[in-house]
Design an enzyme around this catalytic site. Structure first.
Site, short mmCIF file in Angstrom:
data_model
loop_
_atom_site.label_atom_id
_atom_site.label_comp_id
_atom_site.label_asym_id
_atom_site.label_seq_id
_atom_site.Cartn_x
_atom_site.Cartn_y
_atom_site.Cartn_z
CD GLU A 167 -2.94 1.13 0.28
OE1 GLU A 167 -2.83 1.90 -0.71
OE2 GLU A 167 -3.87 0.34 0.43
CG ASP A 177 -0.84 4.89 -1.08
OD1 ASP A 177 -1.45 4.36 -2.02
OD2 ASP A 177 -1.22 4.80 0.11
CB SER A 209 -5.46 1.84 -2.31
OG SER A 209 -5.17 0.71 -3.08
CG ASP A 259 -19.74 11.83 -18.48
OD1 ASP A 259 -19.67 11.25 -17.39
OD2 ASP A 259 -20.81 12.14 -19.03
CB ILE A 260 -16.52 7.17 -16.74
CG1 ILE A 260 -15.15 7.84 -16.56
CG2 ILE A 260 -16.37 5.67 -16.98
CD1 ILE A 260 -14.26 7.80 -17.77
N GLY A 304 -22.86 12.44 -17.20
CA GLY A 304 -22.86 13.31 -16.04
C GLY A 304 -22.35 12.58 -14.81
CG ASP A 312 -21.31 7.68 -12.91
OD1 ASP A 312 -20.51 7.10 -12.14
OD2 ASP A 312 -20.99 8.05 -14.06
#
Length: 598
Positions: free
Chosen positions: A299, A303, A517, A559-560, A578, A580
């Site tokens: 992790e 990061d 993450s 936009d996905i 838009g 979601d």
């Protein structure tokens, strides 16, 4: 006589906490333990608790008003961030609260030099044995063990205070907080060594040109710094401004390895490798950052490598906060500190110059966190935002569910004693003062199925979300998931970014890691680049992002519209035109955003 679990739970809570028989005391907080937690044994009387007492903040409403004004790109005060001293003055408790609580503590033999006070005086911290805490709070602590994870914590399900103190004390912990603050690395797409990864047989890579953006074909199976800059229109941008900064939070014993970072830079950011670039390490409450290769954290390495690799050469800091569950009750451990999040907030609020963009990839199911605690932590995020800090948080890896790796078997049962089926939002992503980052995959992008999304049961929808979220809700077929989510709650996520196949070096070896993450530090890297653009023109840093993102900057997102986030035995929500509840406003177009914010 057979008794159902549902009917037995209230009895269990009553027995566990021994609610007050003292007429001078009145119950302050009462909870039902989350599913999976059972009593192991009475808490040892000499077990030391790090008790935190929250005093009401005198003028938080004014601080919130300031925050929204200075974060609104159309307001005349936009960017006029408050100083540390300004913030502390607004959240300092009333003198009568400080006096009443100090007098109460003294009546139990607790001296002033036993009390740690936050800079604003709104948090008191002391270390005292269970026996004394039980007397002060008229309750009974137990060691609770989680049946599935084997973790143990010392908690009570109810505590009481003298009636005269209720207006002067907002909350006390650890009492009713059963959260375990887990890493949000995906449990659906596990960590795999690169050489071991095999693509699904039915996967046919889509075309790698979209809306004039060209992306290397390899980015559909491995995400690198180059891929992210190509996908998000940041190729060729190099930060130059002074005064910028970026930070990563580390918890639960996760170590960020400097040698792995150098290997990563050699692999993906040669300019950083050439100057042996690294990060500053800051220990919070005794947190460590072992550089033993065998203790490198997947992790933490994910990061720092991607957040700092994207933002190089912006000065970078890794914060490691001590405290890691589980508490082991059978080996005489004198203290269990598994609420490191509050320690980090204490430290950052006392820090004279916190990083301008910070990413967090840890969290809890919202319902495992008492609402009083969630609200108080959220108020801490607001304080940092008012000082010009942008806070990004992973939205979670359970879709609309509870993080169970199999969305079809997630139980999603409420822990309010009524055992209702309900979607499980995550915290701190549900706090309206952070930017929650969901996940996408492939190019052209689509929502990844584990992207955490939904609606808070604690926090009302903030006004900056009203238009975007109402549009989404109006498009839902009538009756969709009726009763499973709070239509008026703060909506999650705000934005999204790539979240799978990140090429990360851990212990000298290359791995692919997935999860939101990964999305949060990646998005944070681009925020640091946007701050560079503003600082280079003499403008203040972005600070709290959300009012900007949902207004002036919303045209700066891709936009996905493909994908969904199943959970709780449902398909979850769909990505759509838009905003979601899977990918938020979408993924960043850095070039467009840079023009919009500078």
């Amino acid at each position: 006589m057979w008794v159902s679990l549902a009917s037995a739970l209230p009895l269990l809570v009553a027995v566990a906490a021994f609610p007050s028989k003292n007429r001078e005391h009145k119950v302050k907080e009462l909870v039902t333990p989350p599913p999976g937690w059972t009593i192991h044994a009475p808490a040892p009387s000499d077990h030391v608790l790090k008790l935190r007492i929250g005093l009401p903040q005198s003028n938080f409403a004014a601080l919130e008003a300031h925050l929204y004004e200075i974060s609104d790109p159309y307001h005349e005060r936009y960017g006029a961030h408050l100083s540390k001293e300004d913030v502390e003055e607004l959240v300092a408790p009333r003198p009568e609260s400080t006096g009443a609580v100090t007098e109460w503590l003294a009546s139990h033999g607790i001296r002033e030099d036993d009390i740690g006070r936050s800079p604003a005086g709104d948090w008191l911290t002391l270390r005292i044995p269970v026996a004394l805490v039980e007397k002060m709070l008229d309750t009974k602590y137990h060691v609770w063990t989680h049946m599935g994870r084997g973790e143990s914590i010392v908690r009570t399900t109810s505590y009481s205070l003298p009636q005269s103190l209720h207006e002067h004390i907002e909350l006390i912990q650890p009492t009713t907080l059963f959260g375990t603050f887990k890493k949000l690395k995906s449990t659906i797409h596990s960590i795999n060594e690169v050489d071991a990864i095999v693509q699904p047989q039915d996967f046919s890579p889509p075309g790698l040109e979209s809306a004039g953006v060209t992306v290397d074909a390899s980015c559909n199976s491995t995400i690198t710094i180059t891929c992210l800059k190509e996908i998000y229109n940041a190729v060729g941008y190099t930060p130059t401004a002074k005064g910028n900064s970026i930070g990563i939070t580390g918890y639960l014993g996760e170590n960020a390895n400097r040698a792995d970072l150098q290997t990563f830079y050699e692999d993906q950011v040669p300019a950083a490798a050439a100057v042996n670039s690294t990060f500053e390490f800051i220990s919070v409450a005794g947190g460590l950052d072992s550089q033993n290769a065998s203790e490198a954290g997947g992790e933490a390495n994910l990061d720092v490598q991607f957040a700092f690799g994207l933002s190089f050469p912006v000065p970078s800091t890794f914060f490691s906060t001590a405290g890691s569950p589980p508490f082991v009750p059978d080996i005489g451990t004198p203290e269990d500190t598994n609420e490191p999040y509050t320690d980090w907030l204490d430290f950052m609020l006392s820090h004279p110059s916190p990083p301008l963009a910070i990413s967090t990839s840890y969290g809890d199911d919202e319902q495992t966190v008492p609402e009083s605690f969630a609200r108080r932590a959220c108020a801490g995020f607001a304080q940092l935002g008012a000082r010009g800090v942008s806070l990004m948080v992973s939205s979670g890896d359970g879709g609309v569910g509870d993080g169970n790796p199999d969305p079809a078997t997630q139980q999603c049962i409420t822990n309010d004693g009524r055992n209702r089926t309900r979607f499980i939002p995550g915290f701190p992503a549900s706090c309206p003062f952070v930017t929650a980052v969901g996940g996408t995959v492939f190019f052209p992008e689509q929502a990844i199925d584990f992207s955490g999304g939904g609606f808070s049961n604690f926090f009302d929808r903030p006004r900056y979300q009203d238009d975007a979220v109402e549009d989404f809700l109006e498009k839902l077929p009538k009756g969709t998931y009726r009763g499973l989510f709070n239509r008026k709650g703060r909506a999650i996520p705000d934005v999204a970014a790539q979240s799978n196949f990140f090429r990360v070096f851990v212990g000298g070896r290359a791995f692919h890691i997935g999860g939101t993450s990964a999305s949060s530090p990646a998005f944070t890297g681009f925020v640091a680049l946007l701050n560079d653009g503003r600082l280079s023109k003499g403008l203040p840093p972005l600070g709290f992002l959300n009012p900007l993102l949902y207004s002036k900057a919303k045209s700066g997102f891709n936009d996905i519209t493909v994908g969904n986030n199943p959970g709780c035995g449902t398909p979850g929500f769909n990505a759509t035109k838009g905003w979601d509840a899977v990918t938020g406003l979408g993924t960043p177009d850095f070039g467009k955003l840079l023009e919009l914010v500078t």
